[in-house]
Write an enzyme that holds these catalytic residues in place. Structure first.
Site, short mmCIF file in Angstrom:
data_model
loop_
_atom_site.label_atom_id
_atom_site.label_comp_id
_atom_site.label_asym_id
_atom_site.label_seq_id
_atom_site.Cartn_x
_atom_site.Cartn_y
_atom_site.Cartn_z
CG HIS A 58 38.37 42.39 45.78
ND1 HIS A 58 37.43 42.11 44.81
CD2 HIS A 58 39.51 42.68 45.11
CE1 HIS A 58 37.99 42.21 43.62
NE2 HIS A 58 39.25 42.56 43.77
CD GLU A 59 42.59 44.47 45.87
OE1 GLU A 59 43.38 43.64 45.39
OE2 GLU A 59 41.93 45.24 45.17
CG HIS A 118 43.28 39.49 43.91
ND1 HIS A 118 42.75 38.83 42.82
CD2 HIS A 118 42.71 40.73 43.89
CE1 HIS A 118 41.91 39.62 42.18
NE2 HIS A 118 41.86 40.77 42.82
CE1 TYR A 162 42.87 40.00 38.23
CE2 TYR A 162 43.59 41.68 36.69
CZ TYR A 162 42.83 41.30 37.77
OH TYR A 162 42.03 42.22 38.39
CD GLU A 198 39.26 41.67 39.94
OE1 GLU A 198 38.35 42.26 40.54
OE2 GLU A 198 40.44 41.72 40.28
CG ASP A 241 38.61 45.37 32.64
OD1 ASP A 241 38.15 45.11 33.77
OD2 ASP A 241 39.73 45.85 32.45
CG HIS A 293 37.98 44.87 37.32
ND1 HIS A 293 39.16 45.07 36.65
CD2 HIS A 293 38.31 44.75 38.63
CE1 HIS A 293 40.15 45.09 37.52
NE2 HIS A 293 39.67 44.89 38.73
#
Length: 537
Positions: free
Chosen positions: A358-359, A362, A373, A382, A445, A447
């Site tokens: 996931h990270e 980015h 973002y 996300e 948000d 997420h």
């Protein structure tokens, strides 16, 4: 581009800003044809040269003027020689948010079309002299940081605004982009990017750039795993020469000391781990290195991308960051991943395989579409990380952490109240994420707005089922994870821009499906059906 890509964040300040619509698209979509056997495939340099010629010839069409400069961010050359060159743009030396665009060229280098984050001129009304002083923009950003961290005794608050042209939130206007950072009561960093109208002082948008999220500091989530290392004297370094020199180091529970999000006086160390016999027992470090390896392998083996930036260079990891730090994040400025040990109650160490995928995704996004973002583009940012984090986990095929459609199931502890952070099959199972698109999606948000993209991805791969009902009651037949990944990757790297929203993502993925499988293919139809099933039509 914000410095940090956090894994889980707190509630974002509500804003009225909505990412620019897909109306910024120019011309038609790309439909490459098969190249002749043995035909020359243009190099990156040739593609850039061809695109430069197209910019010169079509400056008026692309709203390029002598007050602007462009810089190549990424280049994609298809197997048949079709070329896609992505640019960032400045106006009178000020970065233009939403100024990015992609030039699409035929295999002979001739211009075909362009995909733009925002259409029209990028010249801000009233010129580039701000009415709002920089000091006032700083105060407003720090107040926004305090408001986003209510109940925290923040210290070491710093911020420095930078003038930009904002073309993401309607017509172009002069704005202050301020990166505000501070330390919380435990000494861990928090941060927020605030976009302020440089004439009126109104907040245009704001998003987190750093915050907390979960873990303690032990475990090997993936069992005993293979590791490539480097011999150094009589010992071995946790450094992989086969994957661009990627390595994992010990942050020794220290944190970065930054005046600004992108300017750090000191950084937490990343002292590379060593071992005497090459049989490693360093817990989080092994998981971090393994997650980096598997993410590298996925993007290279499946999409032909060598390294996060596509340049063959490895990133690095820092583990044991901060004090009971509940976060993991990708940092563009150091091109590195950072993992906290967490508190052991809400989360375990944040070094699971899907978190790493996931990270690090980015980082891929920042080097390609650079999805802003906030708003729907933030949700897509996300969702992109959740989708590829999931695909990395499946691709690894590790029996100790088999692939699934949950995010963070290994790091969540019982006290968290559920068995994962997010769910692709039915995002609303987390209590906050959206299964279906509505007019309110942009205000969620990121997420939680990511749920729309996650749900689309699940339906496209697996199809509708009792555990994943559609929003319109339709039935969707899945086309598998491999085709999902191929379509989303091409859409991300060729068609999406910083302002892409869900309607734009639908267009981008349909274009990608047409390129890969044809306009009349079952795959193309499935993409359309899956978007309809989440109310994006």
């Amino acid at each position: 581009m914000s410095r940090i890509r956090p894994y889980v964040r707190g509630t974002r300040l509500a804003t009225a800003g909505v990412a620019a619509t897909a109306a910024g698209l120019l011309a038609a979509t790309l439909t490459p044809s098969a190249g002749a056997a043995g035909a020359h495939r243009p190099t990156r340099a040739e593609a850039i040269e061809n695109a430069a010629g197209a910019l010169a010839d079509r400056a008026a069409e692309l709203d390029l003027t002598s007050a602007q400069e462009t810089k190549v961010r990424d280049v994609i050359v298809d197997a048949d020689g079709t070329q896609h060159v992505r640019y960032d743009r400045t106006y009178r030396q000020l970065p233009v948010l939403g100024g990015d665009f992609v030039v699409h060229l035929a295999k002979d280098g001739t211009y075909r079309s362009a995909t733009r984050a925002a259409g029209g001129s990028v010249a801000p009304a009233g010129g580039i002299t701000p009415a709002l002083p920089a000091a006032r923009a700083t105060d407003l950003a720090l107040n926004a940081l305090r408001a986003a961290n209510l109940g925290e005794a923040l210290r070491q608050l710093t911020a420095k605004p930078r003038l930009v042209v904002d073309a993401l939130h309607g017509g172009p206007r002069l704005a202050w982009r301020t990166e505000a950072v501070a330390r919380d009561g435990r000494g861990n960093p928090v941060g927020r990017t605030v976009l302020t109208d440089a004439r009126t002082g109104a907040q245009i948008d704001a998003w987190d750039t750093l915050e907390t999220v979960g873990g303690d500091g032990k475990s090997l989530y993936s069992g005993t795993v293979p590791l490539n290392t480097t011999k150094s004297g009589s010992a071995y370094e946790l450094k992989d020469p086969a994957r661009g020199g990627t390595y994992t180091g010990d942050a020794a529970h220290r944190t970065d000391l930054c005046l600004l999000v992108t300017i750090c006086i000191t950084r937490a160390p990343a002292t590379v781990f060593t071992d005497a016999d090459n049989h490693w027992d360093t817990g989080a470090a092994v998981d971090a290195q393994y997650g980096t390896d598997m993410t590298w392998d996925y993007f290279k083996e499946v999409h032909g991308r060598t390294g996060i930036a596509g340049d063959g260079k490895g990133s690095f990891n820092r583990v044991h960051y901060g004090t009971r730090y509940n976060n993991a994040f990708w940092d563009d400025s150091c091109f590195c991943m950072t993992y906290g040990d967490g508190d052991g109650t809400t989360f375990g160490p944040l070094v699971s395989l899907d978190v790493a995928g996931h990270e690090m995704t980015h980082g891929v996004t920042s080097k390609t579409a650079a999805l802003t973002y906030s708003g729907e583009s933030g949700g897509l940012n996300e969702a992109t990380s959740d989708i590829f984090g999931t695909l990395v986990e499946f691709h690894a095929g590790n029996p100790s952490d088999p692939g699934d459609y949950m995010i963070g199931e290994k790091i969540v502890r019982d006290a968290f109240g559920r068995d994962a952070l997010r769910y692709l099959d039915k995002p609303s199972k987390d209590g906050s994420s959206a299964d279906c698109w509505t007019s309110r999606t942009a205000s969620l948000d990121v997420h939680y707005s990511s749920g729309v993209g996650n749900h689309f991805a699940y339906l496209l791969a697996e199809g509708s089922a009792p555990n994943s009902p559609t929003c319109d009651g339709s039935s969707v037949t899945g086309i598998g994870r491999t085709k999902l990944g191929a379509i989303w990757y091409r859409a991300l790297t060729v068609y999406m821009t910083s302002s892409t929203n869900y309607a734009g993502a639908r267009t981008a993925t349909l274009n990608a499906a047409k390129d890969l499988y044809g306009a009349g293919s079952p795959e193309y139809a499935a993409v359309g059906a899956a978007w309809e099933a989440v109310n994006v039509g």
